[in-house]
Design an enzyme around this catalytic site. Structure first.
Site, PDB file in Angstrom:
ATOM      1  N   GLY A  35     -17.283   8.923  16.268  1.00 40.04           N
ATOM      2  CA  GLY A  35     -17.226   9.697  15.169  1.00 40.04           C
ATOM      3  C   GLY A  35     -16.720   8.784  13.901  1.00 40.04           C
ATOM      4  N   ALA A  36     -16.686   9.317  12.886  1.00 38.33           N
ATOM      5  CA  ALA A  36     -16.363   8.517  11.518  1.00 38.33           C
ATOM      6  C   ALA A  36     -15.220   9.502  10.694  1.00 38.33           C
ATOM      7  CB  ALA A  36     -17.415   8.217  10.838  1.00 38.33           C
ATOM      8  N   GLY A  37     -14.365  10.185  11.473  1.00 40.29           N
ATOM      9  CA  GLY A  37     -13.407  10.880  10.778  1.00 40.29           C
ATOM     10  C   GLY A  37     -12.407  10.137  10.066  1.00 40.29           C
ATOM     11  N   ARG A  71       3.971   1.376  -1.724  1.00 43.04           N
ATOM     12  CA  ARG A  71       4.751   1.478  -2.893  1.00 43.04           C
ATOM     13  C   ARG A  71       4.541   0.303  -3.913  1.00 43.04           C
ATOM     14  NH1 ARG A  71       9.947   1.802  -1.096  1.00 43.04           N
ATOM     15  NH2 ARG A  71       9.321   2.263   0.799  1.00 43.04           N
ATOM     16  N   CYS A 128       0.769  -1.396   0.043  1.00 45.27           N
ATOM     17  CA  CYS A 128      -0.032  -0.039  -0.032  1.00 45.27           C
ATOM     18  C   CYS A 128       0.883   1.286  -0.014  1.00 45.27           C
ATOM     19  CB  CYS A 128      -0.997  -0.120   1.331  1.00 45.27           C
ATOM     20  SG  CYS A 128      -0.352  -0.760   2.734  1.00 45.27           S
ATOM     21  N   GLN A 178       6.769  -6.148   8.428  1.00 45.18           N
ATOM     22  CA  GLN A 178       5.739  -6.511   7.283  1.00 45.18           C
ATOM     23  C   GLN A 178       6.400  -6.386   5.970  1.00 45.18           C
ATOM     24  OE1 GLN A 178       2.233  -4.227   7.107  1.00 45.18           O
ATOM     25  NE2 GLN A 178       0.911  -5.956   6.836  1.00 45.18           N
ATOM     26  N   MET A 231      -8.840  10.682  10.398  1.00 45.04           N
ATOM     27  CA  MET A 231      -7.794  10.134  11.304  1.00 45.04           C
ATOM     28  C   MET A 231      -8.140   9.137  12.195  1.00 45.04           C
ATOM     29  SD  MET A 231      -4.902  11.357  12.114  1.00 45.04           S
ATOM     30  CE  MET A 231      -3.455  10.797  13.400  1.00 45.04           C
ATOM     31  N   SER A 278      10.782   2.639   4.882  1.00 48.63           N
ATOM     32  CA  SER A 278       9.154   2.566   4.996  1.00 48.63           C
ATOM     33  C   SER A 278       8.506   3.973   5.918  1.00 48.63           C
ATOM     34  CB  SER A 278       8.878   1.223   5.932  1.00 48.63           C
ATOM     35  OG  SER A 278       9.321   0.044   5.537  1.00 48.63           O
TER      36      SER A 278
END
Lengths: 289, 447
Positions: free
Chosen positions: B198-200, B60, B58, B125, B202, B118
């Site tokens: 909340g659904a922000g 590179r 995700c 990973q 961040m 990274s």
């Protein structure tokens, strides 16, 4: 009634015993230096410092073992070996150090283990100091005495470990609350909930032993009313024990007193142990048996 | 200049990463295992002489290649291939794509595998992702001597860094720090409940990290119930009504808030009222909202730990500082591996030249000896033998230093220049200086 003769301390023994806490404190110092981090001061040669710490503690343990073997060889029986403050403090310190070895080898509490070293040192210093102020010795012809001494010793060790767990809990919690890691920090202490669980385990183990110790102590006092004096139940020793017993009893009932979680549990394990130490000192100053 | 270097392979990598390209572009180019298969199969057909590996994570997307000299495509051809993965035109990649050649490509892959490159420094990973990419390329038979060697050494370098430095002993991203701090309070989240308020955006990033710790339950509560249930569905979480927030707070052990509320929604009074119901269990609160969702006082409550984004950033920065030494150590390890690889490559490339050089000098010496023996008739056999030995030893001694320099000069590019120089100075024929293993497609899996 055959009174045991107190095995007098000779100078080499006293000196050897006095060196052990110093070695233990040095060991903890090296351990702390190997672990404590600071943004500008990442511990260099941490591995060698940690190894030094382990070696020093092992040496201290060796000296303790030799000393105890020498003392036991001159005593009448194993019980009489631990029937005075000096020798029983040696045994206490040794048991704490055995716990150090054990937890050092576990995965869960290995970073907690080194904090036991200063505790062993404190117990030794206290025992040595007290033995200079009195030469009190238990009678070992009463079976209750044997039960009393053994259960008190084991309970004491258990609470001592619980007290250390409480201290480590408070250190870790204050590090968490401080929120900045620019000051000296112990990284990777065990998680708080594990420390709290462990503190309670120590108390669960120590509590029945303390109870047994108290009960056997009472039986001994009843069988031999002259030993402690007539108002023994009002003596500081008994009262302090009662307070410590109540503190530990309250900690055992999380469900009844859920507010005693977290740092309060840690504080109470420390305060409870402080009362036990006070019992030790009070017992030393009591006039008889 | 490039074509004069007696380098049997050209190494070329093109790629984009989190530093050079925005997330939407990376997402377009990101290839799963199946997509990677397709891409590599197509490359095998289009470039039968090339060796390839496609590393797609995700953060590179990088296409590594090795070509025998003379058969290598241009940079642009490879960039076109990269663009084709996402079905975008090559112009879209302008300004985002970077190119690494020969030794630069080797060092880059070593750094990537060691997680030094990274986003989350020290993550482990990436090593597995490089291994997977390599294995996939092996399965499709698009890897030959050169990439086999590079990939295996990259994996070794990555392992070396992870095992011999403290780099991977913690993560330094803000989310990583949050997870570490939770780990200082809770043994594991396996029996814990996490509440997301909340659904922000961040909070979304943070929640992924926390979810990776596999909490027993994940609850989501949002003022806009519909958005809340969408997020809950995405995360596989339970949605709870915003009016029932106190219920959620009672059950939760970790609370993550990131609402756009202007006033704090969690006050110390509100939480204090829940203490009894919560049985005084420890509570860990992460507040990623700006302005704050949680009153500062909450952090002073017993058994309650409150961290906001600033706290996390500060700790993250400290940790990065602390790991500075580890980073230097990692660089040193990577450098050592790169040098070892270069030495291997140098020995491999200089082998034929060295052989030709010795051959030529021995030929000269043999010719001159024969001429001398023809003129000097009064030499005994023993004397002739002694002179022959002397001549051979002299050749060996004189060539020893230049040959060592050819194979082991510390700067790989300098080594290649030296090889070219030797070739020209001694007029070594191309035939003699040619690499022994001229790569044919059949030669691919020989390492």
């Amino acid at each position: 009634m055959a009174h045991l003769r107190f095995i007098p301390l000779n100078l080499p023994e006293a000196a050897a015993a006095a060196i052990v806490p110093l070695i233990l404190l040095a060991s903890f110092y090296f351990y702390a230096r190997s672990k404590l981090t600071h943004p500008e001061n990442v511990p260099a040669d941490a591995a060698s410092k940690s190894l030094t710490a382990t070696w020093l503690a092992a040496v201290a343990m060796g000296i303790l073992l030799i000393l105890l073997a020498l003392r036991a060889a001159t005593a009448h029986s194993l019980v009489s070996t631990v029937a005075n403050f000096f020798d029983s403090s040696l045994v206490l310190a040794l048991l704490v150090l055995i716990a150090w070895v054990y937890y050092r080898l576990t995965h869960q509490l290995r970073d907690f283990a080194p904090f036991l070293l200063p505790m062993a040192a404190v117990l030794l210093i206290l025992g040595i100091t007290l033995s200079f102020t009195s030469e009190r010795q238990f009678h070992d012809d009463n079976p209750w005495t044997v039960v009393h001494i053994i259960s008190v010793l084991l309970g004491f060790v258990s609470f001592a470990i619980g007290c250390v767990a409480g201290v480590v809990y408070l250190i870790s919690e204050s590090q968490l609350r401080r929120k900045n890691r620019t000051q000296w920090t112990f990284p990777r202490l065990p998680p708080l909930d594990r420390l709290e669980r462990f503190t309670r385990h120590c108390i669960v183990v120590g509590f029945p032993l303390l109870t047994l110790g108290a009960v056997s102590g009472i039986f001994r006092a009843v069988e031999d009313p002259h030993a402690l004096g007539h108002d023994w139940w009002f003596s500081p020793k008994v009262l302090l024990t009662a307070v410590a017993w109540l503190i530990y009893a309250s900690l055992l009932h999380v469900r009844l007193a859920p507010a005693l979680r977290g740092s309060r549990c840690a504080w109470m394990s420390i305060v409870g142990f402080a009362f036990l130490l006070a019992v030790l000192i009070a017992a030393n100053w009591m006039p008889h048996g | 200049m490039e074509s004069m270097i007696p380098h049997s392979y050209n190494l070329l990598m093109v790629g984009i990463n989190y530093r050079t390209a925005p997330i939407d572009l990376r997402e377009k180019l990101a290839a799963g295992a199946e997509k990677t298969r397709q891409v590599l199969s197509r490359l095998r057909v289009d470039f039968p002489h090339g060796e390839f590996m496609l590393l797609s994570t995700c953060n590179r997307v990088e296409l590594y290649s090795a070509f025998p000299i003379g058969k290598d495509p241009s940079e642009n051809a490879l960039i076109d291939q990269l663009a084709a993965i996402g079905s975008v035109s090559a112009e879209v990649l302008t300004g985002h794509v970077y190119v690494r050649h020969s030794a630069g490509m080797v060092e880059h892959l070593f750094r990537v595998a060691s997680s030094v490159d990274s986003m989350v420094l020290g993550e482990t990973q990436i090593l597995g992702q490089v291994r997977d990419a390599y294995q996939l390329a092996c399965q499709l038979d698009v890897v030959g001597t050169m990439l086999h060697s590079i990939c295996q050494r990259a994996l070794a370098a990555g392992k070396d860094v992870h095992e011999n430095t403290g780099l991977s002993e913690g993560r330094t991203s803000v989310a990583g720090v949050a997870v570490e701090l939770i780990g200082e309070v809770f043994d594991s989240l396996a029996d814990k409940t996490v509440l997301v308020i909340g659904a922000g955006k961040m909070a979304g990033i943070m929640v992924k990290h926390i979810k990776a710790q596999s909490p027993r339950r994940l609850l989501v509560s949002n003022r806009d119930a519909q958005r809340g249930s969408v997020l809950a569905a995405q995360l596989g979480a339970e949605s709870i009504d915003f009016t029932m927030l106190d219920d959620g707070l009672t059950q939760a052990d970790v609370v993550l808030t990131g609402t756009s509320a202007q006033e704090p929604i969690l006050t110390s009074g509100r939480l204090r009222n829940l203490f009894r119901a919560r049985q005084y269990r420890p509570l860990f609160i992460i507040d990623v909202a700006v302005p704050r969702d949680v009153d500062e006082d909450v952090g002073k409550l017993p058994n309650t730990f409150l961290y906001n984004v600033d706290d996390l950033n500060r700790i993250s920065a400290n940790t990065r500082l602390q790991r500075g030494g580890e980073l230097e150590k990692s660089h040193a390890i990577i450098q050592r591996h790169v040098e070892e690889f270069n030495a291997w490559l140098g020995a491999r490339n200089s082998g034929p030249i060295v052989k030709a050089l010795y051959q030529q000098c021995r030929d000269i010496s043999d010719r001159e000896l024969a001429a001398m023996f023809a003129e000097q008739h009064d030499l005994s056999d023993a004397q002739q033998e002694a002179i022959k030995k002397f001549a051979h030893r002299l050749v060996g001694k004189i060539l020893h230093t230049p040959v060592t320099q050819l194979g082991q000069h510390s700067v790989v590019d300098r080594r290649l220049q030296l090889a070219t120089a030797v070739k020209e100075l001694f007029r070594l024929t191309d035939e003699a200086a040619k690499a022994p293993d001229n790569p044919e497609p059949t030669n691919r899996a020989d390492a």
